[in-house]
Each structure stands twice: as structure tokens, then as C-alpha cells.
Design a protein around this motif. Structure first.
Motif, PDB file in Angstrom:
ATOM      1  N   LEU A  68       0.827  -1.208   0.000  1.00 19.25           N
ATOM      2  CA  LEU A  68       0.000   0.000   0.000  1.00 19.25           C
ATOM      3  C   LEU A  68       0.859   1.255   0.000  1.00 19.25           C
ATOM      4  O   LEU A  68       0.574   2.229  -0.700  1.00 19.25           O
ATOM      5  CB  LEU A  68      -0.925  -0.003   1.219  1.00 19.25           C
ATOM      6  N   GLU A  69       1.935   1.227   0.799  1.00 23.50           N
ATOM      7  CA  GLU A  69       2.829   2.386   0.850  1.00 23.50           C
ATOM      8  C   GLU A  69       3.485   2.630  -0.512  1.00 23.50           C
ATOM      9  O   GLU A  69       3.653   3.775  -0.937  1.00 23.50           O
ATOM     10  CB  GLU A  69       3.901   2.171   1.916  1.00 23.50           C
ATOM     11  N   LYS A  70       3.846   1.526  -1.189  1.00 24.68           N
ATOM     12  CA  LYS A  70       4.457   1.665  -2.510  1.00 24.68           C
ATOM     13  C   LYS A  70       3.481   2.288  -3.500  1.00 24.68           C
ATOM     14  O   LYS A  70       3.836   3.184  -4.277  1.00 24.68           O
ATOM     15  CB  LYS A  70       4.911   0.285  -3.011  1.00 24.68           C
ATOM     16  N   GLU A  71       2.214   1.837  -3.452  1.00 26.70           N
ATOM     17  CA  GLU A  71       1.213   2.386  -4.372  1.00 26.70           C
ATOM     18  C   GLU A  71       0.898   3.836  -4.041  1.00 26.70           C
ATOM     19  O   GLU A  71       0.739   4.662  -4.948  1.00 26.70           O
ATOM     20  CB  GLU A  71      -0.065   1.542  -4.330  1.00 26.70           C
ATOM     21  N   ILE A  72       0.807   4.154  -2.745  1.00 28.72           N
ATOM     22  CA  ILE A  72       0.482   5.537  -2.386  1.00 28.72           C
ATOM     23  C   ILE A  72       1.610   6.479  -2.775  1.00 28.72           C
ATOM     24  O   ILE A  72       1.381   7.618  -3.198  1.00 28.72           O
ATOM     25  CB  ILE A  72       0.149   5.655  -0.882  1.00 28.72           C
ATOM     26  N   LYS A  73       2.853   5.995  -2.700  1.00 34.56           N
ATOM     27  CA  LYS A  73       3.979   6.823  -3.123  1.00 34.56           C
ATOM     28  C   LYS A  73       3.924   7.081  -4.625  1.00 34.56           C
ATOM     29  O   LYS A  73       4.124   8.207  -5.088  1.00 34.56           O
ATOM     30  CB  LYS A  73       5.303   6.144  -2.750  1.00 34.56           C
ATOM     31  N   ALA A  74       3.620   6.016  -5.402  1.00 37.90           N
ATOM     32  CA  ALA A  74       3.504   6.179  -6.859  1.00 37.90           C
ATOM     33  C   ALA A  74       2.361   7.128  -7.211  1.00 37.90           C
ATOM     34  O   ALA A  74       2.468   7.942  -8.139  1.00 37.90           O
ATOM     35  CB  ALA A  74       3.297   4.812  -7.510  1.00 37.90           C
ATOM     36  N   THR A  75       1.262   7.016  -6.461  1.00 37.18           N
ATOM     37  CA  THR A  75       0.113   7.907  -6.688  1.00 37.18           C
ATOM     38  C   THR A  75       0.495   9.358  -6.427  1.00 37.18           C
ATOM     39  O   THR A  75       0.153  10.260  -7.191  1.00 37.18           O
ATOM     40  CB  THR A  75      -1.061   7.503  -5.778  1.00 37.18           C
TER      41      THR A  75
END
Length: 643
Positions: free
Chosen positions: A580-587
Motif C-alpha cells: 500500500l505504501e508503494k502504491e500511495i507513493k507512486a500515486t
């Protein structure tokens, strides 16, 4: 959301900053950095609408809700803690009355097709939506959750605010601001009076919410955990870095190096021009060229080099005789005030050369135990002994009250310094934010924080083999903390430090004593080892990888549990959180890129030549649509991260 356009602030004829412009977008989290006196707090007041700029315009939506926490505030003592927080929701009653009035007006009017009736319907719908949004959830539960997160106990809720210290009143004001769910948070040094647990709770509140943030702080770990853009005010100018604080430091050094090279090149050109003028000033055949060069000099915009002292300030404590092997030995120590037990059954043996931290909520007994060690409190039960040849160097903020108000800062330190260190007094004063004219200030005109810094410098000049430091980093900037941390690291004696600053404690201490619920528990390892252990015991995980120590950011520790099934479950939770942290960073990165392109397109579309460009407008609309989708996904991810 907020647009700052060509803003300048002058104090008399002297500019604090000039012609600065930037935009704060929705949900954006910004660190505001710069030297003391650069204008950070002034800019925060401008954004809050408390002060007005000398020149320029700050544009805000009419309905924007701004929560502003200054360093110093006036607080009310008319209510209890709970009653004060309940005041935040008093506007809901007014909103309810307005919705009822609009509904009644709609029922009595008959001009259904008129524009005025359409506006009435629109107004009623807007206010109804706002009422539903602000009354969603349980207000009392929100208040309780916020107060507990900021360190209050349930037994505090019905206590009058007048019974609390200034630091706790600041927490009440912060709670009120957070409960308002503002669109923009403006926080000026919010961690000064918070303990580690409250700071981490505030981090999670900020990172899991959708509120925009502009933050002034000297707590590096807190800045990195909560912001992703850095605005620097330096020499009256504003520099915008689309990155967090740690990366900003690298980029800033690169910019300053370019600035220094440009300055050196310009100085060479100026010198060559001045040499030409001086050489041919009195030659009639060169008069035209000389006048041309003089005008050229007048037109040149001089490059300024930021006045930053980059000399490495290294300092060692004055040597003292070697103490015994165990400077502090405590057995079965208990202390109470009336019926209130501060702590009981404390056992602690600190070896020579150890550096340990006392951590825990404010009021949990850390300072009381230190006062017991110092002999300031003696009515305890149990045994407390200091070892052979122990020479104590003690720092507490209260020591600042003992300084001679008739002396200047320089005179105070000059009288304390002996030996070779006297040649470095100015360097030492500069390292602790008393450079230049600041050193000539009288002690009597200094603020509490400034006096605390002077008291800390005095401590550095006294020989000791046991240092006891109670919140030494309060009111220190990041550079001053680094100087102090290095000095303590190099110190060969024993150190006990009370601090809520994780960055300061990281790599400095090897053992942590936690004060909690009247008990003092020993934890072997550094500050982040203790934090991760606490997270496992409380069945929580860090809100982001920034909560891990620098050496542990590449991976998370395996949880300790009572069974393989629980262990596997927690491993899966940690894995899911990392995804989730990886996706939120990409977002966030994609959202920032879109913001940049949208600003470029807005500039182009504002030009009459491109105002009717269908391709540009189509691209602009597509990006806006994508941005809305990203923000919706970001909110969804943020809610999932709030485990």
C-alpha cells in the motif's frame, strides 16, 4: 487552494522577503524551512490571514477552513478540557438553524421557476451536504480519540484547563484545531511540547488524512514523515523543492555550489571591468568605453551568496576525572505525591560510559527521577546511590532562570570558558544560534528558549563525567542539535538524556528506559529498536517506512508473537502495508507530475494566443480528470493504511 502572488514584507525599509510566489494545492504537505529570523513564522501568519503583506496578494477560497497553531498563543481558562474541545462544534447548531430556515423559506415561496428560487434550492443543498459531512461520525468519540492521541488521560477530560501547564494547553489548542478537520493546517513548531508517542500519533493523523499542511519544525524525523515538498526562505527569496527535507538538503547543497561558482565568475568579471575603468579613466581616447563600462556596472544585478557558516563545528566536553564503574545504582525506588504514585519499584544500574534515554509521556515521572538523582527530591522510598568520583553536569530548562540578566550572551559564556576553548567562543555561540549581533543581547531580553540555549552552552564548558540532560533539544535548530549530538557521542563519560527527538536519540543511546503507568521498563537497544518493539507489543505497525531507523528502512523486523499463526498474520499485514505504501507513493508522484503540467497549461491558456487552443484545453481537462481519480484512490489507500 491558496495562491501567493508576488508577496513582499518590509520592516521599515528593510525587506524580510521580496516578490515570492507559490501555490498550495489540496492535500499538499509542505515543510517551511530557513534560518531563524528568515520570515517563516511571518509567512505562516500571512497564509492564516492574521497579517497582511506589504505588497502582493494572497488568494484563498472564501469557504476554506484554516487551522493555525502558533508557537505562542493565548488560551482560555473558562472550561474543562472536554468543554473546550466541544466548543469546536458550536457552529453545527448555527448550521442546523440555517438549514431549517432555508427549508421553511422553500416551503412558503411559490416562485418555483425563478432564478432566485433555483439559487435557494442550491444553497439549501450545499448547506445540507455540509451539515451531513460535519456531523458524520460520533463527535464525542472524535474528541476522545484526539485527546487520548495527544497524551491526555480520560481522567483529564473533566479537569479545568487552568490546572494544566503551558505545554498541555498547547495540546488542547492543537486538539481543537485537528477536530475542526480544516482544509489547511498551519503548524509552527507543534512538537515542542509533545512526547514521542504523541508525535507519532500526530504523524499518523496527518499522513492518513486529506488535510493540506504547511509545517515549521526542527524535528527532522517529523518533517520527513509528514511532508513531501520543501519551501526554503533564504536572503529574502523563496526556493521551491518538490521533495522531502532530507533530499532537499542534497539539492540545496548543489544549488549553493552553483551559486558560489556564479558569484566567483561574476566577481572576476566585475574586477576586470573595474580595472579597465581605473586604468583608462583619464584617457580622452577611451572616454566612451569607460562611460560604457561604468553604466554596465550599474546595470549588473549582483549575485548574493548565502551567509552560511560551513565550517565544521566540533566540540568536546571538558575532561573530568574517571568515575566509578557504576555511576548510578537504583534499587526499589518509589515516589508519590499524596495519593498519586509517580513510579514504584524502579531498579536501574547504569555503567560507566553508557548513554541511556528516558522516554515516555510527559508527566510519567522522567523529570522526577532525574530530580531524585540530582538530590533535588529526597522524600522517596528505596535506594539511590551515585558511584565513586561522580561529577554531574546537569541541564534543565529551569536553569535558564538562574542566569544574570545584566550580562550579555557573550559575557555570560566568556566568564564560563577557560583554557583553549576561549578561542572558539564565537564559533560555539554561532553553532547555537547566537552569531553576530545576537551575542551582544542582554540575558534579560531573551526569550525562555534563548535562555535555555545559553544555559546549555554553559553546561558544555563545565567538566563532568555524568551528564544528565532534560529535554536539551527544545528550541534548538537542526544544526545546533547536530553539534550537540556529536559532542555527546564523543563524550567518554556517562549520559542520561530525556528527549522526544528520535533523530537526536538515534545512534546516540544504547539503552532506553520507558516510563509508563507508574513503571520503569528497561529496553536494550536504540530508540528505533524500542519503537518497533512497542509497535509489536501494541499490535501496530509504523505508519510509514520513515518511522524506521535509517539502518532498518530497507526491511521491517519480524514481529515477536506467541504463536506461528499470529506471526504469519502479522507478516502478511506488514507485507500488505508495504504494498500500500508503494502504491500511495507512486500515486503521490504521479499527482505531483500532473500538478506541474497543469500549472504549465494554465500559464499557456492564460495567454490570449492560446486561449482558444482546443488541443491544450482537451489535455488540460484530461489531466484534471486523471487528478480527481488519483485523489480518490489516494484517499482509499490512506484509509487502508490507517490500520
Amino acid at each position: 487552494m491558496i495562491s501567493v502572488n508576488n508577496v513582499s514584507v518590509y520592516f521599515g525599509a528593510k525587506p524580510l522577503f521580496e516578490d515570492i510566489s507559490f501555490v498550495i494545492s489540496a492535500k499538499e504537505r509542505i515543510a517551511l524551512v530557513g534560518k531563524n529570523g528568515a520570515g517563516k513564522s511571518t509567512l505562516l501568519k500571512l497564509l492564516a490571514g492574521i497579517d497582511a503583506p506589504t505588497e502582493g496578494v494572497i488568494s484563498r477560497p472564501k469557504d476554506i477552513r484554516i487551522g493555525y497553531l502558533p508557537q505562542v498563543m493565548q488560551t482560555s481558562d473558562e472550561r474543562t478540557v472536554l468543554g473546550e474541545c466541544q466548543q469546536v462544534f458550536s457552529h453545527i447548531t448555527s448550521l442546523e438553524h440555517e438549514v431549517e430556515r432555508l427549508a421553511e423559506e422553500m416551503a412558503t415561496r411559490t416562485d418555483y421557476d425563478s432564478p432566485e428560487y433555483m439559487e435557494l434550492i442550491e444553497r439549501h443543498a450545499q448547506r445540507t451536504d455540509l451539515l451531513m459531512m460535519q456531523t458524520s461520525g460520533n463527535i464525542e468519540a472524535d474528541i476522545e480519540r484526539t485527546l487520548l492521541g495527544l497524551g491526555f488521560e480520560r481522567t483529564d477530560f473533566d479537569r479545568p484547563t487552568s490546572e494544566f501547564s503551558g505545554g498541555w494547553r498547547m495540546r488542547i489548542e492543537l486538539a481543537k484545531i485537528l477536530l475542526q478537520r480544516p482544509d489547511l493546517l498551519l503548524l509552527d513548531e507543534p512538537t515542542n511540547h509533545l512526547d514521542i508517542e504523541s508525535i507519532r500519533w500526530l504523524e499518523r493523523f496527518i499522513t492518513s488524512g486529506s488535510t493540506a499542511l504547511v509545517l515549521i519544525s526542527h524535528d527532522r524525523a517529523f518533517i520527513d514523515a509528514t511532508t513531501s515538498r520543501t519551501l526554503e526562505i533564504e536572503l529574502g527569496k523563496l526556493y521551491d523543492y518538490k521533495t522531502n527535507y532530507s533530499h532537499y538538503l542534497t539539492l540545496r547543497e548543489e544549488r549553493l555550489e552553483q551559486q558560489r561558482r556564479a558569484y566567483e565568475n561574476q566577481q572576476k568579471e566585475l574586477q576586470a571591468t573595474e580595472d579597465f575603468i581605473e586604468r583608462f579613466r583619464y584617457k580622452a581616447t577611451k572616454a566612451v568605453q569607460v562611460q560604457s563600462r561604468i553604466k554596465q556596472l550599474e546595470r549588473i544585478e549582483r549575485i548574493e551568496v548565502e551567509d552560511i557558516d560551513r565550517r565544521a563545528m566540533h566540540f568536546s566536553f571538558l575532561p573530568a576525572i574517571t568515575s566509578g564503574a557504576y555511576p548510578v545504582i537504583i534499587e526499589g525506588l518509589s515516589k508519590s505525591y499524596g495519593t498519586h504514585t509517580v513510579f514504584e519499584g524502579v531498579n536501574m544500574t547504569i555503567e560507566r560510559g553508557e548513554k541511556v534515554a528516558f522516554v515516555g509521556k510527559n508527566g510519567s515521572g522522567k523529570s522526577t527521577l532525574i530530580k531524585c538523582i540530582m538530590g533535588e527530591v529526597t522524600d522517596y522510598t528505596g535506594s539511590l546511590r551515585l558511584g565513586h568520583n561522580v561529577e554531574v553536569g546537569y541541564f534543565a530548562q529551569t536553569q535558564s532562570q538562574e542566569l544574570d540578566g545584566n550580562l550579555t550572551v557573550y559575557e555570560t559564556i566568556d566568564r564560563e570558558a577557560h583554557g583553549p576553548i576561549r578561542t572558539k567562543i564565537n564559533d560555539l555561540l554561532g553553532a547555537f544560534m547566537f552569531g553576530g549581533e545576537e551575542s551582544e543581547k542582554k540575558i534579560s531580553v531573551l526569550s525562555g528558549g534563548e535562555r535555555g540555549r545559553v544555559a546549555l552552552i554553559k553546561l558544555l564548558l563545565r567538566p563532568a563525567n555524568l551528564l544528565i540532560l532534560d529535554e536539551p533539544t527544545n528550541h534548538l535548530d537542526i544544526r545546533s542539535k547536530e553539534v550537540l549530538k556529536e559532542a555527546i557521542t564523543r563524550f567518554t563519560g556517562t549520559v542520561i538524556v530525556v528527549s522526544h527527538d528520535r533523530e537526536f536519540l538515534d545512534g546516540l543511546v544504547s539503552r532506553v528506559y520507558e516510563f509508563r503507568s507508574g513503571r520503569v521498563t528497561e529496553h536494550i537497544g536504540g530508540i528505533y529498536d524500542w519503537l518497533q518493539k512497542r509497535d509489536r507489543e501494541d499490535n501496530t505497525f509504523p505508519s510509514s517506512l520513515s518511522e524506521l531507523s535509517p539502518s532498518a528502512k530497507a526491511t521491517t523486523s519480524a514481529p515477536i508473537s506467541s504463536g506461528a499463526e499470529d506471526y504469519q498474520r502479522q507478516k502478511e499485514q506488514a507485507k500488505e502495508r508495504r504494498a500500500l505504501e508503494k502504491e500511495i507513493k507512486a500515486t503521490e508522484e504521479r499527482s505531483e507530475a500532473i500538478d506541474t503540467e497543469l500549472r504549465m497549461l494554465e500559464t499557456q491558456l492564460s495567454d490570449p494566443q492560446h486561449a482558444t487552443d482546443a488541443t491544450l484545453f482537451s489535455r488540460y481537462q484530461a489531466l484534471r480528470s486523471e487528478q480527481e481519480s488519483l485523489l480518490a484512490r489516494w484517499e482509499e489507500l490512506a484509509m487502508k493504511l490507517d490500520l
